[in-house]
Design an enzyme around this catalytic site. Structure first.
Site, PDB file in Angstrom:
ATOM      1  CB  SER A  35      40.595  -0.141 -19.958  1.00  0.00           C
ATOM      2  OG  SER A  35      39.224  -0.431 -19.931  1.00  0.00           O
ATOM      3  CG  HIS A  66      37.466  -2.619 -23.784  1.00  0.00           C
ATOM      4  ND1 HIS A  66      37.762  -3.706 -22.983  1.00  0.00           N
ATOM      5  CD2 HIS A  66      37.548  -1.526 -23.004  1.00  0.00           C
ATOM      6  CE1 HIS A  66      37.999  -3.268 -21.749  1.00  0.00           C
ATOM      7  NE2 HIS A  66      37.877  -1.952 -21.743  1.00  0.00           N
ATOM      8  CG  HIS A  88      33.129  -2.987 -18.979  1.00  0.00           C
ATOM      9  ND1 HIS A  88      33.570  -2.643 -20.247  1.00  0.00           N
ATOM     10  CD2 HIS A  88      34.246  -3.064 -18.195  1.00  0.00           C
ATOM     11  CE1 HIS A  88      34.893  -2.506 -20.222  1.00  0.00           C
ATOM     12  NE2 HIS A  88      35.323  -2.766 -18.999  1.00  0.00           N
ATOM     13  CE1 TYR A  90      31.045   0.828 -19.457  1.00  0.00           C
ATOM     14  CE2 TYR A  90      32.113  -0.021 -17.480  1.00  0.00           C
ATOM     15  CZ  TYR A  90      32.191   0.476 -18.769  1.00  0.00           C
ATOM     16  OH  TYR A  90      33.409   0.614 -19.373  1.00  0.00           O
ATOM     17  CD  GLU A  91      30.575  -1.838 -22.801  1.00  0.00           C
ATOM     18  OE1 GLU A  91      30.498  -1.730 -24.041  1.00  0.00           O
ATOM     19  OE2 GLU A  91      31.496  -2.449 -22.209  1.00  0.00           O
ATOM     20  CB  ALA A 118      42.424  -0.109 -16.361  1.00  0.00           C
ATOM     21  CG  MET A 216      33.793   0.151 -13.263  1.00  0.00           C
ATOM     22  SD  MET A 216      33.379   1.532 -14.367  1.00  0.00           S
ATOM     23  CE  MET A 216      33.821   2.937 -13.324  1.00  0.00           C
ATOM     24  CB  SER A 217      35.932  -5.473 -15.920  1.00  0.00           C
ATOM     25  OG  SER A 217      37.305  -5.298 -15.563  1.00  0.00           O
ATOM     26  CG  ASN A 240      42.197   5.600 -11.183  1.00  0.00           C
ATOM     27  OD1 ASN A 240      41.987   4.835 -12.125  1.00  0.00           O
ATOM     28  ND2 ASN A 240      41.449   5.604 -10.088  1.00  0.00           N
ATOM     29  CG  HIS A 252      37.517   5.417 -20.657  1.00  0.00           C
ATOM     30  ND1 HIS A 252      37.715   4.275 -19.906  1.00  0.00           N
ATOM     31  CD2 HIS A 252      37.649   5.036 -21.959  1.00  0.00           C
ATOM     32  CE1 HIS A 252      37.941   3.248 -20.710  1.00  0.00           C
ATOM     33  NE2 HIS A 252      37.904   3.683 -21.961  1.00  0.00           N
TER      34      HIS A 252
END
Length: 277
Positions: A35, A66, A88, A90-91, A118, A216-217, A240, A252
């Site tokens: 990201s 992406h 990801h 989550y998708e 990220a 998350m990846s 962050n 995001h």
């Protein structure tokens, strides 16, 4: 035709398209851009680009930052495959597209996979916009992309991941960062599934486990890559602090904004590192 047979056909067909686009280049290094880090794709010289949707079985990302494009060319003179974006977990609940992407670049001739993402920092000394070399990971996704019948055509049923993130390659990247004067922390990356950001309690839990950054990846790609024999090295761009560790409001858009701040050092690091990977 079974799902596994379809998958094998997709890997073969996508690899053929990648090799055809590469011509005489024969890249041994593939990079996945996370990201906000896709700007590096514009640095690929004499690039030939293929949208993921034109590669059979490839995952098509749905998240901003992406692009979903594979580019073949040279970075700092080195032949590379650049995967600009990822899908990801989550998708989707389907691991096959991600398996197809990783296995296709292996079938096309890649030997090393450079992963980037990220991430949120879990440690006060790892600051926003700095980089972290991934030395190990914790899989808290709630799934493993290799679950289900084993694809014997690609790798063994049980894959050791003691050195999932290759120590020798990591040492080379660390040396390059030192030469370039780039701050590069080292640490453990923990992957949550998302798409919600973690709670402060979950961040404290991850700190207690010994994690240094959260995202998350990257863990799924690493596992698939190690299963099929690719070496893996990875870098997180810190966008962050973990929830509860600062007053910043997580989003995001915030991730993409701060990834852009760290992208300069990330690009300098990769452009130098491709020479030693």
């Amino acid at each position: 035709m079974t799902e596994q047979q379809t998958h094998e056909d997709n890997v073969r067909a996508s690899a053929e398209k990648i090799r055809a686009a590469a011509g005489t280049l024969a890249p041994k290094l593939a990079l996945v851009l996370g990201s906000g880090l896709g700007g590096l794709a514009a640095r690929v010289e004499a690039a030939v680009s293929i949208p993921y949707r034109e590669l059979p079985g490839f995952p098509v990302p749905t998240v901003a930052g992406h692009a979903g494009t594979l580019s073949i060319g040279r970075l700092n003179g080195v032949p590379v495959i650049v995967l600009n974006g990822r899908k990801h977990f989550y998708e989707t609940n389907d691991p096959y597209p991600l398996r197809t992407m990783v296995r296709a670049v292996k079938a096309a001739g890649a030997e090393t996979l450079f992963l980037s993402n990220a991430a949120g920092s879990l440690r006060a000394h790892i600051k926003v916009s700095e980089l972290m070399l991934i030395t190990d990971h914790i899989n808290f996704l709630g799934l493993n992309p290799l679950t289900g019948p084993n694809d014997e055509a690609f790798g063994p049923r049980f894959t050791p991941v003691t050195d999932a993130w290759d120590p020798e390659l990591a040492a080379r990247v660390k040396a390059v960062a030192c030469e370039q004067g780039i701050t590069l922390h080292e640490g453990v990356y923990v992957a949550f599934r998302g798409p919600t950001f973690e709670t402060p309690a979950e961040i404290r839990m991850a700190q207690g486990w010994g994690a240094d950054a959260v995202g998350m990846s990257s863990v799924p790609e690493c596992l698939i890559a190690r299963h099929c024999g690719l070496k893996v090295v990875g870098v997180s761009c810190i966008t962050n602090m973990g929830a509860g560790l600062s007053d910043e409001k997580l989003s995001h858009a915030h991730t993409l904004k701060n990834a852009a701040h760290g992208a300069g050092d990330f690009e300098r690091l990769v452009l130098a590192a491709v020479k030693v990977l």
